[in-house]
Design a protein around this motif. Structure first.
Motif, PDB file in Angstrom:
ATOM      1  N   ASN A 122      44.903  -3.699  22.905  1.00 23.57           N
ATOM      2  CA  ASN A 122      44.205  -3.271  24.041  1.00 23.57           C
ATOM      3  C   ASN A 122      43.472  -1.877  23.897  1.00 23.57           C
ATOM      4  N   HIS A 123      43.725  -1.217  23.152  1.00 25.00           N
ATOM      5  CA  HIS A 123      42.956  -0.022  22.662  1.00 25.00           C
ATOM      6  C   HIS A 123      41.793  -0.498  21.838  1.00 25.00           C
ATOM      7  N   LYS A 124      41.892  -1.318  21.067  1.00 22.77           N
ATOM      8  CA  LYS A 124      41.140  -2.133  20.194  1.00 22.77           C
ATOM      9  C   LYS A 124      39.914  -2.552  20.973  1.00 22.77           C
ATOM     10  N   VAL A 125      40.483  -3.366  21.911  1.00 20.15           N
ATOM     11  CA  VAL A 125      39.574  -3.980  22.710  1.00 20.15           C
ATOM     12  C   VAL A 125      38.840  -3.000  23.525  1.00 20.15           C
ATOM     13  N   LYS A 126      39.469  -2.049  24.147  1.00 23.26           N
ATOM     14  CA  LYS A 126      38.670  -0.752  24.910  1.00 23.26           C
ATOM     15  C   LYS A 126      37.508  -0.188  23.957  1.00 23.26           C
ATOM     16  N   GLN A 127      38.090  -0.009  22.695  1.00 21.12           N
ATOM     17  CA  GLN A 127      37.062   0.591  21.683  1.00 21.12           C
ATOM     18  C   GLN A 127      35.791  -0.436  21.244  1.00 21.12           C
ATOM     19  N   LEU A 128      36.039  -1.629  21.297  1.00 21.83           N
ATOM     20  CA  LEU A 128      34.897  -2.609  21.093  1.00 21.83           C
ATOM     21  C   LEU A 128      33.996  -2.665  22.339  1.00 21.83           C
ATOM     22  N   ILE A 129      34.449  -2.566  23.534  1.00 20.74           N
ATOM     23  CA  ILE A 129      33.902  -2.419  24.754  1.00 20.74           C
ATOM     24  C   ILE A 129      32.773  -1.234  24.594  1.00 20.74           C
ATOM     25  N   THR A 231      43.543 -13.559  28.493  1.00 22.31           N
ATOM     26  CA  THR A 231      42.246 -12.784  29.046  1.00 22.31           C
ATOM     27  C   THR A 231      41.153 -12.723  28.092  1.00 22.31           C
ATOM     28  N   THR A 232      39.888 -13.231  28.862  1.00 23.94           N
ATOM     29  CA  THR A 232      38.771 -13.220  28.032  1.00 23.94           C
ATOM     30  C   THR A 232      37.718 -12.570  28.739  1.00 23.94           C
ATOM     31  N   ILE A 233      37.255 -11.425  28.025  1.00 20.70           N
ATOM     32  CA  ILE A 233      36.125 -10.591  28.628  1.00 20.70           C
ATOM     33  C   ILE A 233      34.813 -11.178  27.934  1.00 20.70           C
ATOM     34  N   TYR A 234      34.169 -11.582  28.855  1.00 19.19           N
ATOM     35  CA  TYR A 234      32.560 -11.551  28.487  1.00 19.19           C
ATOM     36  C   TYR A 234      31.596 -10.686  28.910  1.00 19.19           C
ATOM     37  N   GLY A 235      31.032 -10.425  27.542  1.00 17.28           N
ATOM     38  CA  GLY A 235      29.802  -9.583  28.024  1.00 17.28           C
ATOM     39  C   GLY A 235      28.267 -10.060  27.851  1.00 17.28           C
ATOM     40  N   THR A 237      26.324 -10.189  25.178  1.00 17.04           N
ATOM     41  CA  THR A 237      25.888 -10.701  23.933  1.00 17.04           C
ATOM     42  C   THR A 237      27.156 -11.300  23.169  1.00 17.04           C
ATOM     43  N   GLY A 238      28.555 -11.334  23.746  1.00 15.34           N
ATOM     44  CA  GLY A 238      29.483 -11.898  23.349  1.00 15.34           C
ATOM     45  C   GLY A 238      30.747 -11.862  24.096  1.00 15.34           C
ATOM     46  N   ASN A 239      32.102 -12.299  23.702  1.00  8.48           N
ATOM     47  CA  ASN A 239      33.235 -12.239  24.241  1.00  8.48           C
ATOM     48  C   ASN A 239      34.348 -12.156  23.339  1.00  8.48           C
ATOM     49  N   ILE A 240      35.220 -11.330  24.252  1.00  4.86           N
ATOM     50  CA  ILE A 240      36.546 -11.139  23.496  1.00  4.86           C
ATOM     51  C   ILE A 240      37.752 -11.798  23.943  1.00  4.86           C
ATOM     52  N   THR A 265      33.645 -13.565  19.835  1.00  6.36           N
ATOM     53  CA  THR A 265      32.641 -14.468  19.534  1.00  6.36           C
ATOM     54  C   THR A 265      31.205 -13.797  19.960  1.00  6.36           C
ATOM     55  N   ASN A 266      30.309 -14.204  18.930  1.00 10.32           N
ATOM     56  CA  ASN A 266      28.942 -13.719  19.144  1.00 10.32           C
ATOM     57  C   ASN A 266      28.148 -15.013  19.847  1.00 10.32           C
ATOM     58  N   HIS A 267      27.392 -14.646  21.009  1.00  5.83           N
ATOM     59  CA  HIS A 267      26.770 -15.800  21.797  1.00  5.83           C
ATOM     60  C   HIS A 267      25.454 -16.329  21.462  1.00  5.83           C
ATOM     61  N   LEU A 268      24.995 -15.536  20.442  1.00  4.85           N
ATOM     62  CA  LEU A 268      23.506 -15.693  19.972  1.00  4.85           C
ATOM     63  C   LEU A 268      23.352 -17.236  19.709  1.00  4.85           C
ATOM     64  N   VAL A 269      22.081 -17.946  20.326  1.00  4.16           N
ATOM     65  CA  VAL A 269      22.021 -19.123  20.201  1.00  4.16           C
ATOM     66  C   VAL A 269      21.403 -19.239  18.715  1.00  4.16           C
ATOM     67  N   GLY A 270      21.861 -20.230  18.207  1.00  6.85           N
ATOM     68  CA  GLY A 270      21.760 -20.642  16.548  1.00  6.85           C
ATOM     69  C   GLY A 270      22.374 -19.766  15.675  1.00  6.85           C
ATOM     70  N   GLY A 271      23.014 -18.627  16.317  1.00  2.00           N
ATOM     71  CA  GLY A 271      23.824 -17.600  15.451  1.00  2.00           C
ATOM     72  C   GLY A 271      25.203 -17.330  15.812  1.00  2.00           C
ATOM     73  N   ARG A 272      25.834 -18.245  16.410  1.00  2.71           N
ATOM     74  CA  ARG A 272      27.013 -18.206  17.108  1.00  2.71           C
ATOM     75  C   ARG A 272      28.075 -17.895  16.069  1.00  2.71           C
ATOM     76  N   ALA A 273      28.849 -16.922  16.030  1.00  6.28           N
ATOM     77  CA  ALA A 273      29.924 -16.986  15.207  1.00  6.28           C
ATOM     78  C   ALA A 273      31.194 -16.006  15.634  1.00  6.28           C
ATOM     79  N   THR A 274      32.527 -16.696  15.124  1.00  3.42           N
ATOM     80  CA  THR A 274      33.620 -16.128  15.690  1.00  3.42           C
ATOM     81  C   THR A 274      34.466 -15.044  14.655  1.00  3.42           C
TER      82      THR A 274
END
Length: 331
Positions: A122-129, A231-235, A237-240, A265-274
């Protein structure tokens, strides 16, 4: 002595170099002695008052039924004991505020026992955010559910402030507040109420200051032996996705430490990656106990003081009010 104490927190304390489990109390002296023999605890008491009067004890952990959190936290504070109180902190925010006030007046720490806050994932998730990995948070979806409790279980007792929101939904609220770093401004909720008068399902939408939204569901509708969380966190440009967002069940129930995966996961259309990040195995209840003990030993403040528990209870109060009235409730 609650199951969570036996399965999680006491084993966590036993693993720690800064925690010493000195004594245990139960309304049944025989039960206390049985517990003490199991864990090698040197002193037992047949009443809570006896334990609280022990001058060698610096802090207590309270895993009692929810309705007993307030009286025994206050009694502990008046005996100059620091208090780690099991979640939810109280039956409502007024009780939680009184607990916080008495602890502050007596110069002792009060912390609500949400162990997931100390897990490195959860600290890693907070850092990513905070570093913008998924952009600004737009939405959090969260769930924690399981099979039904027996009717005689204390969590099905209305007089003891039971119910699934108090038992599991509180995690969803606490974690969302942690990740967003702000307090909600309004809620809308619905509940299914059992014959015993407690909720067996709560579904709620929680709105935050900068437009972030939490949708969560917690229920007792799963098949026997099943448990579900996440839990899924949607931003922007992506989600965790946090698969084991609240409790490492293998640790809690089986005593086994496990890796915990985070999926980004990166939400970019045509460049989605997990990408998957594996967090090394830890005992989150050990980390919680060590944090609380270090705060006492170093005479330092804590990141999650009683005020945080009061704030979480205010959201729970509003959710219950919304479910009763069928209307949104502002905080």
């Amino acid at each position: 002595c609650a199951r969570i104490a036996a399965n999680a927190l006491i084993p966590g304390m036993m693993r720690s170099k800064v925690c010493e489990v000195t004594a245990i109390a139960s309304r049944s002296r025989d039960k206390a002695e049985e517990f003490a023999e199991r864990f090698g605890i040197p002193r037992t008491y047949g009443s809570y008052e006896q334990l609280l009067s022990d001058p060698e004890i610096q802090a207590v952990y309270i895993p009692l039924p929810n309705a007993l959190h307030k009286p025994w936290t206050i009694e502990a504070a008046r005996n100059k004991k620091h208090v780690l109180c099991e979640k939810p902190l109280a039956c409502n925010s007024d009780e939680a505020q009184e607990m916080r006030n008495v602890c502050r007046q007596n110069g002792v720490l009060l912390m609500e026992a949400f162990a997931q806050r100390f897990h490195p994932q959860n600290h890693k998730v907070k850092q990513l955010i905070e570093t913008g990995r998924i952009g600004k948070i737009v939405l959090i979806t969260s769930s924690m559910s399981r099979s039904p409790y027996p009717e005689e279980d204390i969590r099905m007792n209305k007089d003891l402030c039971g119910g699934v929101l108090m038992d599991m939904g509180c995690y969803c609220i606490s974690s969302a507040r942690f990740f967003i770093g702000a307090e909600p401004v309004s809620v809308f909720a619905r509940q299914d109420i059992s014959e015993s008068g407690v909720d067996v399902r709560t579904a709620a939408t929680v709105y935050f200051t900068a437009g972030e939204i939490l949708h969560f569901d917690t229920n007792l509708y799963l098949s026997e032996g099943h448990f579900e969380q996440g839990t899924t966190i949607y931003g922007q440009t992506g989600n965790i996705y946090i698969q084991q967002g609240f409790s490492q069940v293998e640790t809690h129930r089986l005593g086994k430490l496990v890796e915990t995966p985070l999926e980004i996961t990166n939400h970019l259309v045509g460049g989605r990656a997990t990408e998957t990040i594996l967090i090394a195995p830890v005992h989150q209840w050990q980390l919680e106990a060590e944090y609380f003990a270090d705060s006492i030993l170093q005479n330092s403040g804590i990141d999650f003081p009683g005020e945080d528990g009061v704030a979480n209870m205010r959201v729970i109060d509003a959710i219950m009010q919304s479910a009763r009235t069928g209307k949104p409730v502002d905080l």
